[in-house]
Design a protein around this motif. Structure first.
Motif, short mmCIF file in Angstrom:
data_model
loop_
_atom_site.label_atom_id
_atom_site.label_comp_id
_atom_site.label_asym_id
_atom_site.label_seq_id
_atom_site.Cartn_x
_atom_site.Cartn_y
_atom_site.Cartn_z
N LEU A 184 0.95 -1.17 0.24
CA LEU A 184 -0.02 -0.12 0.28
C LEU A 184 0.65 1.31 -0.07
O LEU A 184 0.85 2.23 -0.24
CB LEU A 184 -0.81 0.40 1.13
N ILE A 185 2.26 1.09 1.16
CA ILE A 185 3.16 2.26 0.77
C ILE A 185 3.97 2.67 -0.81
O ILE A 185 4.01 1.28 -1.67
CB ILE A 185 3.87 1.88 1.26
N ASP A 186 3.89 3.76 -1.20
CA ASP A 186 5.03 3.17 -2.25
C ASP A 186 6.06 3.21 -2.03
O ASP A 186 7.35 3.52 -1.22
CB ASP A 186 5.20 4.72 -2.46
N SER A 187 6.33 1.81 -2.80
CA SER A 187 7.91 1.04 -2.68
C SER A 187 8.73 0.64 -3.73
O SER A 187 7.91 0.12 -4.90
CB SER A 187 7.57 0.42 -1.76
N PRO A 188 9.89 0.11 -3.92
CA PRO A 188 9.82 -0.21 -5.00
C PRO A 188 9.32 -1.53 -5.31
O PRO A 188 8.78 -2.74 -6.47
CB PRO A 188 11.60 -0.69 -5.34
N LEU A 189 8.81 -2.50 -4.44
CA LEU A 189 8.06 -3.97 -3.78
C LEU A 189 6.84 -3.64 -5.22
O LEU A 189 6.11 -4.61 -6.20
CB LEU A 189 7.49 -4.46 -3.05
N ARG A 190 6.75 -2.14 -5.03
CA ARG A 190 4.77 -2.02 -5.32
C ARG A 190 5.02 -1.81 -7.02
O ARG A 190 4.03 -1.91 -7.66
CB ARG A 190 3.79 -0.52 -5.38
N THR A 191 6.08 -0.78 -7.12
CA THR A 191 6.16 -0.61 -8.65
C THR A 191 6.69 -1.66 -9.58
O THR A 191 6.64 -1.95 -10.80
CB THR A 191 7.74 0.21 -9.19
N VAL A 192 7.46 -2.95 -9.02
CA VAL A 192 8.04 -4.28 -9.76
C VAL A 192 6.47 -4.37 -9.66
O VAL A 192 6.26 -5.74 -11.28
CB VAL A 192 8.63 -4.45 -8.41
N TRP A 193 5.52 -4.72 -8.92
CA TRP A 193 4.56 -5.35 -8.74
C TRP A 193 2.92 -5.43 -10.00
O TRP A 193 3.21 -6.38 -10.54
CB TRP A 193 3.91 -5.68 -7.14
N LEU A 194 2.97 -4.29 -10.08
CA LEU A 194 2.73 -3.18 -11.17
C LEU A 194 3.17 -3.37 -12.46
O LEU A 194 2.19 -3.90 -13.72
CB LEU A 194 2.12 -1.61 -10.99
N ALA A 195 4.03 -3.39 -12.91
CA ALA A 195 4.98 -3.88 -14.06
C ALA A 195 4.61 -5.42 -13.83
O ALA A 195 4.60 -6.00 -15.23
CB ALA A 195 6.78 -3.55 -13.80
N PHE A 196 4.75 -6.23 -13.22
CA PHE A 196 4.50 -7.60 -13.56
C PHE A 196 3.62 -8.11 -13.56
O PHE A 196 3.25 -8.78 -14.88
CB PHE A 196 4.91 -8.26 -12.05
N ARG A 197 2.74 -6.84 -13.64
CA ARG A 197 0.72 -7.84 -13.58
C ARG A 197 0.46 -7.84 -15.40
O ARG A 197 -0.04 -8.30 -15.77
CB ARG A 197 -0.19 -7.08 -13.34
N GLY A 198 1.73 -6.73 -15.55
CA GLY A 198 1.52 -6.26 -17.70
C GLY A 198 2.13 -6.87 -18.39
O GLY A 198 2.36 -6.57 -19.26
N LEU A 199 3.33 -7.92 -17.63
CA LEU A 199 4.37 -8.74 -18.91
C LEU A 199 3.21 -9.85 -19.07
O LEU A 199 2.46 -10.32 -18.50
CB LEU A 199 5.41 -9.08 -17.37
N GLU A 200 4.66 -10.65 -20.17
CA GLU A 200 4.05 -11.86 -20.59
C GLU A 200 3.92 -12.80 -19.65
O GLU A 200 4.65 -13.14 -19.15
CB GLU A 200 4.52 -12.01 -22.17
N PRO A 201 2.80 -13.77 -20.00
CA PRO A 201 3.15 -14.58 -19.23
C PRO A 201 4.62 -15.61 -19.32
O PRO A 201 5.13 -16.06 -17.87
CB PRO A 201 1.90 -16.15 -20.01
N GLU A 202 5.22 -16.14 -20.01
CA GLU A 202 6.53 -16.43 -20.63
C GLU A 202 7.37 -15.43 -19.94
O GLU A 202 8.75 -16.60 -18.68
CB GLU A 202 7.01 -16.42 -22.10
N VAL A 203 7.47 -14.10 -19.50
CA VAL A 203 8.19 -13.61 -18.66
C VAL A 203 8.63 -13.74 -17.51
O VAL A 203 8.71 -14.26 -16.26
CB VAL A 203 8.02 -12.21 -19.25
#
Length: 173
Positions: A10-29
């Motif tokens: 919930l806080i602004d952190s590198p983990l949140r940024t990575v999590w949001l980016a991870f959701r947009g990646l292709e399944p193989e990645v």
């Protein structure tokens, strides 16, 4: 929930940024990221639990069965699961008493047959002093988790960024 060993996004952190980016990646990645994370995280968790286990019983029941599960960006640290001792006792039966201790006066029911299967009179006996005294925070797994959770969070961020960067370089060629 600080006691559970979870990190809030919930806080602004590198983990949140990575999590949001991870959701947009292709399944193989995503699959590559989770496999890389598990490959690196499991030895770290096993070594940390081995460092915190002081007795042979703790080594065998908790450190010897420590595993890591990775799904998405969720890393699950496990210990005391599968396996058996040389006596044939499943480690899962002893894991709670080994991890958190047990009262020596606790009564334990002895089965109506021996290890070899011969009939024996069923009775109860005291647990005895083979386990440490009860401790709410545990002796091995919780202290090891407190030490390793920040490292795992950092590992997830680094692995995700590195894998995406390597794939971009590979595609760019």
């Amino acid at each position: 929930m600080a006691g559970v060993g979870r990190i809030s996004l919930l806080i602004d952190s590198p983990l949140r940024t990575v999590w949001l980016a991870f959701r947009g990646l292709e399944p193989e990645v995503r699959k590559q990221i989770t496999s890389h994370t598990k490959r690196i995280a499991e030895p770290v968790w096993q070594e940390t639990t081995r460092e915190h286990a002081l007795s042979r019983l703790q080594q065998r029941v908790l450190a010897g069965t420590s595993r890591v599960g990775v799904s998405g960006l969720s890393v699950t640290l496990r210990a005391g699961g599968g396996g058996r001792l040389s006596s044939g006792t499943p480690t899962s039966q002893l894991s709670h008493a080994v991890a958190f201790g047990a009262s020596p006066n606790k009564q334990q029911r002895v089965p109506a047959h021996s290890r070899k299967g011969h009939p024996v009179r069923a009775h109860t006996r005291r647990l005895g002093t083979r386990f440490n005294p009860p401790r709410r925070g545990g002796y091995v797994v919780f202290p090891a988790a407190r030490e390793v959770i920040p490292r795992m969070a950092s590992l997830v961020v680094q692995t995700t960024i590195r894998t995406v960067h390597e794939l971009r370089e590979k595609v760019g060629r």
